[in-house]
Write a protein that holds these residues in place. Structure first.
Motif, PDB file in Angstrom:
ATOM      1  N   THR A 110      73.528 -35.485 -54.429  1.00  0.00           N
ATOM      2  CA  THR A 110      72.940 -36.769 -54.806  1.00  0.00           C
ATOM      3  C   THR A 110      74.018 -37.639 -55.431  1.00  0.00           C
ATOM      4  OG1 THR A 110      70.783 -35.741 -55.258  1.00  0.00           O
ATOM      5  CG2 THR A 110      71.185 -37.914 -56.221  1.00  0.00           C
ATOM      6  N   VAL A 111      74.284 -38.800 -54.841  1.00  0.00           N
ATOM      7  CA  VAL A 111      75.294 -39.722 -55.382  1.00  0.00           C
ATOM      8  C   VAL A 111      74.738 -40.352 -56.654  1.00  0.00           C
ATOM      9  CG1 VAL A 111      76.674 -41.778 -54.971  1.00  0.00           C
ATOM     10  CG2 VAL A 111      76.223 -40.204 -53.089  1.00  0.00           C
ATOM     11  N   ILE A 112      75.476 -40.230 -57.755  1.00  0.00           N
ATOM     12  CA  ILE A 112      75.027 -40.804 -59.028  1.00  0.00           C
ATOM     13  C   ILE A 112      75.920 -41.961 -59.479  1.00  0.00           C
ATOM     14  CG2 ILE A 112      73.928 -38.678 -59.824  1.00  0.00           C
ATOM     15  CD1 ILE A 112      76.459 -38.240 -61.585  1.00  0.00           C
ATOM     16  N   ALA A 113      77.092 -42.092 -58.862  1.00  0.00           N
ATOM     17  CA  ALA A 113      78.027 -43.159 -59.226  1.00  0.00           C
ATOM     18  C   ALA A 113      79.160 -43.186 -58.210  1.00  0.00           C
ATOM     19  CB  ALA A 113      78.595 -42.922 -60.622  1.00  0.00           C
ATOM     20  N   HIS A 114      79.982 -44.207 -58.302  1.00  0.00           N
ATOM     21  CA  HIS A 114      81.212 -44.267 -57.516  1.00  0.00           C
ATOM     22  C   HIS A 114      82.372 -44.440 -58.490  1.00  0.00           C
ATOM     23  CE1 HIS A 114      79.356 -44.492 -53.528  1.00  0.00           C
ATOM     24  NE2 HIS A 114      78.416 -45.220 -54.110  1.00  0.00           N
ATOM     25  N   ASP A 115      83.539 -44.002 -58.061  1.00  0.00           N
ATOM     26  CA  ASP A 115      84.702 -44.058 -58.943  1.00  0.00           C
ATOM     27  C   ASP A 115      85.940 -44.455 -58.167  1.00  0.00           C
ATOM     28  OD1 ASP A 115      86.283 -43.649 -61.278  1.00  0.00           O
ATOM     29  OD2 ASP A 115      86.883 -41.709 -60.497  1.00  0.00           O
ATOM     30  N   GLY A 116      86.843 -45.118 -58.845  1.00  0.00           N
ATOM     31  CA  GLY A 116      88.149 -45.390 -58.280  1.00  0.00           C
ATOM     32  C   GLY A 116      89.132 -44.356 -58.784  1.00  0.00           C
ATOM     33  N   ILE A 117      90.145 -44.063 -57.992  1.00  0.00           N
ATOM     34  CA  ILE A 117      91.219 -43.169 -58.417  1.00  0.00           C
ATOM     35  C   ILE A 117      92.416 -44.044 -58.777  1.00  0.00           C
ATOM     36  CG2 ILE A 117      92.742 -41.272 -57.779  1.00  0.00           C
ATOM     37  CD1 ILE A 117      90.638 -40.428 -55.718  1.00  0.00           C
ATOM     38  N   ALA A 118      92.813 -43.985 -60.024  1.00  0.00           N
ATOM     39  CA  ALA A 118      93.910 -44.826 -60.500  1.00  0.00           C
ATOM     40  C   ALA A 118      95.253 -44.114 -60.338  1.00  0.00           C
ATOM     41  CB  ALA A 118      93.693 -45.184 -61.961  1.00  0.00           C
ATOM     42  N   LEU A 119      96.292 -44.883 -59.979  1.00  0.00           N
ATOM     43  CA  LEU A 119      97.668 -44.384 -59.972  1.00  0.00           C
ATOM     44  C   LEU A 119      98.237 -44.671 -61.348  1.00  0.00           C
ATOM     45  CD1 LEU A 119      99.540 -43.072 -57.805  1.00  0.00           C
ATOM     46  CD2 LEU A 119      97.374 -43.939 -56.962  1.00  0.00           C
ATOM     47  N   LEU A 120      98.421 -43.628 -62.152  1.00  0.00           N
ATOM     48  CA  LEU A 120      98.842 -43.796 -63.532  1.00  0.00           C
ATOM     49  C   LEU A 120     100.347 -43.624 -63.691  1.00  0.00           C
ATOM     50  CD1 LEU A 120      96.054 -41.700 -65.325  1.00  0.00           C
ATOM     51  CD2 LEU A 120      96.062 -44.157 -64.797  1.00  0.00           C
ATOM     52  N   VAL A 121     100.952 -44.521 -64.474  1.00  0.00           N
ATOM     53  CA  VAL A 121     102.360 -44.394 -64.852  1.00  0.00           C
ATOM     54  C   VAL A 121     102.459 -44.614 -66.357  1.00  0.00           C
ATOM     55  CG1 VAL A 121     103.274 -45.123 -62.624  1.00  0.00           C
ATOM     56  CG2 VAL A 121     102.829 -46.853 -64.394  1.00  0.00           C
ATOM     57  N   ASN A 122     103.599 -44.291 -66.902  1.00  0.00           N
ATOM     58  CA  ASN A 122     103.856 -44.517 -68.317  1.00  0.00           C
ATOM     59  C   ASN A 122     103.940 -46.025 -68.591  1.00  0.00           C
ATOM     60  OD1 ASN A 122     105.868 -44.818 -70.752  1.00  0.00           O
ATOM     61  ND2 ASN A 122     105.106 -42.712 -70.823  1.00  0.00           N
ATOM     62  N   PRO A 123     103.434 -46.499 -69.715  1.00  0.00           N
ATOM     63  CA  PRO A 123     103.492 -47.937 -70.028  1.00  0.00           C
ATOM     64  C   PRO A 123     104.907 -48.516 -70.038  1.00  0.00           C
ATOM     65  CG  PRO A 123     101.950 -46.844 -71.489  1.00  0.00           C
ATOM     66  CD  PRO A 123     102.656 -45.755 -70.731  1.00  0.00           C
ATOM     67  N   ALA A 124     105.914 -47.668 -70.227  1.00  0.00           N
ATOM     68  CA  ALA A 124     107.305 -48.148 -70.235  1.00  0.00           C
ATOM     69  C   ALA A 124     107.832 -48.411 -68.829  1.00  0.00           C
ATOM     70  CB  ALA A 124     108.206 -47.125 -70.943  1.00  0.00           C
ATOM     71  N   ASN A 125     107.122 -47.941 -67.823  1.00  0.00           N
ATOM     72  CA  ASN A 125     107.549 -48.129 -66.433  1.00  0.00           C
ATOM     73  C   ASN A 125     107.328 -49.590 -66.026  1.00  0.00           C
ATOM     74  OD1 ASN A 125     107.790 -48.011 -63.532  1.00  0.00           O
ATOM     75  ND2 ASN A 125     107.315 -45.826 -63.634  1.00  0.00           N
ATOM     76  N   LYS A 126     108.331 -50.204 -65.424  1.00  0.00           N
ATOM     77  CA  LYS A 126     108.264 -51.630 -65.072  1.00  0.00           C
ATOM     78  C   LYS A 126     107.597 -51.882 -63.717  1.00  0.00           C
ATOM     79  CE  LYS A 126     110.364 -52.659 -68.853  1.00  0.00           C
ATOM     80  NZ  LYS A 126     109.563 -53.184 -69.989  1.00  0.00           N
ATOM     81  N   VAL A 127     107.364 -50.836 -62.950  1.00  0.00           N
ATOM     82  CA  VAL A 127     106.681 -50.997 -61.657  1.00  0.00           C
ATOM     83  C   VAL A 127     105.208 -51.325 -61.911  1.00  0.00           C
ATOM     84  CG1 VAL A 127     105.975 -49.844 -59.518  1.00  0.00           C
ATOM     85  CG2 VAL A 127     108.265 -49.443 -60.469  1.00  0.00           C
ATOM     86  N   GLU A 128     104.678 -52.321 -61.227  1.00  0.00           N
ATOM     87  CA  GLU A 128     103.289 -52.740 -61.425  1.00  0.00           C
ATOM     88  C   GLU A 128     102.439 -52.607 -60.169  1.00  0.00           C
ATOM     89  OE1 GLU A 128     103.381 -56.717 -62.901  1.00  0.00           O
ATOM     90  OE2 GLU A 128     104.155 -56.130 -64.888  1.00  0.00           O
TER      91      GLU A 128
END
Length: 282
Positions: A110-128
Motif C-alpha cells: 500500500t503506497v502511503i507516500a512518495h519520496d525523493g532521493i537526494a544527492l548529498l554532499v558536504n556543505p563545503a563542497n562548491k558543486v551545486e
C-alpha cells in the motif's frame, strides 16, 4: 459423617484446582489485564530505514490516541522487512521501493507516500548541480575527481548503501547501473542516517538518502538543474523519486493492522507525512 465432610472438601479443592488450570491455559496475540482494564494489542513492523523515521512519528501520535495499541518498529532494510512479512515474523513491512514480481505474488503493498532521493554532499563542497549521467559515472568509477564536474581538485569519496536497501535499489534503477558496476572502493553505509553522517564528516564525500535526511549538516545537489523539493517531484521534474509502501499479507493482517494503515492514509496521517518532508498522496 466425618468421612462425608472430607469427601466434600476434597471435591471442592479439585474444582478450584481445575479452575485455576483452565484460567492459565490458552494463547492470544493480545494481552489482557485485570477485569475492567483495556486489552493491549501489539503491531510488529519492520523494514526500510527510510520509511522508519516516518513510522516512528506515526507511532508517537497513534499510540497517544490509542492507549491500547503498541507499535514495535524495527529498521532493518526494505528487503528484510518484506521477508519478515512473508515469513510471518512481522505483521507489516516497510519498503522504500516497488515490490519485485516474486514478492508481489506473496504480499500486497500500500503506497502511503512518495519520496525523493537526494544527492548529498558536504556543505563545503562548491558543486551545486549534477546530471544523471555524471551520477552514474561517479558511482561506476568513470569520474573520480570533483574537478571533472566543476569542483575542487580532490578525489570523490563515494558513499553507497548496503545490499537489500530499498533506497539503493531505487537509486540504481533510476541512475541505471547494477550492483556489480558500483565502484569497488565505495564506502557502504548501513542506513540513511549513516550516509548523512558520513557525508557531513567528509568534504569530498557524496551519498544518497531520502529527502527527510536533508538538514544543515549536508547540502542537496540539484539534479539536471532541478532542485530536490517535494513540489518538483510532484511536477515530475525531479527524477530521483520512489514510493513508500506498507507491506502486508492477507492471511496475517489483523483488524488492528488495517486500522493503522487507514490512519496513515487519513488526513491526519498524511499531515505526518508532510511534516517529515515527504510527499503526500494528494
Amino acid at each position: 459423617m466425618k468421612s462425608k465432610k472430607l469427601r466434600l472438601m476434597v471435591g471442592a479443592l479439585v474444582v478450584m484446582m481445575m479452575g485455576a488450570t483452565l484460567t492459565g491455559c490458552g494463547g492470544s496475540n493480545e494481552e489482557s489485564g485485570d477485569a475492567g482494564t483495556e486489552t493491549q494489542t501489539t503491531i510488529s513492523i519492520s523494514g526500510s530505514t527510510s520509511v522508519g523515521p516516518l513510522m516512528l512519528k506515526v507511532q508517537e501520535k497513534y499510540e497517544a490516541a490509542n492507549s491500547g495499541v503498541t507499535l514495535e518498529v524495527q529498521e532493518n532494510g526494505s528487503g528484510a522487512g518484506i521477508k519478515d512479512v512473508i515469513n510471518g515474523v512481522s505483521e507489516i513491512g516497510m519498503s522504500s521501493r516497488e515490490l519485485k514480481s516474486e514478492e508481489a505474488s506473496q504480499v500486497d503493498g500500500t503506497v502511503i507516500a512518495h519520496d525523493g532521493i537526494a544527492l548529498l554532499v558536504n556543505p563545503a563542497n562548491k558543486v551545486e548541480n549534477i546530471t544523471l549521467e555524471q551520477i552514474k559515472d561517479i558511482y561506476t568509477g568513470k569520474i573520480t575527481n570533483w574537478k571533472e564536474i566543476g569542483g575542487a581538485d580532490s578525489p570523490i569519496v563515494v558513499i553507497s548503501r548496503e545490499e537489500g536497501s530499498g533506497t539503493r535499489d531505487a537509486f540504481q534503477e533510476i541512475v541505471d547501473y547494477k550492483s556489480e558496476e558500483l565502484i569497488k572502493d565505495a564506502t557502504i553505509a548501513d542506513g540513511s542516517g549513516a550516509v548523512k553522517t558520513a557525508v557531513a564528516g567528509n568534504e569530498n564525500a557524496i551519498g544518497f538518502a531520502s529527502f527527510e535526511f536533508i538538514d544543515d549538516s549536508v547540502a542537496a545537489l540539484k539534479v539536471n538543474d532541478v532542485e530536490a523539493t517535494a513540489d518538483n517531484v510532484k511536477a515530475g521534474g525531479y527524477k530521483l523519486s520512489r514510493p513508500y509502501l506498507l507491506v502486508t499479507k492477507k492471511d496475517s493482517l489483523t483488524e488492528a493492522g488495517t486500522a493503522l494503515i487507514d490512519y496513515v492514509l487519513s488526513a491526519e496521517g498524511q499531515q505526518i507525512v508532510k511534516e517529515n518532508k515527504l510527499i503526500t498522496l494528494e
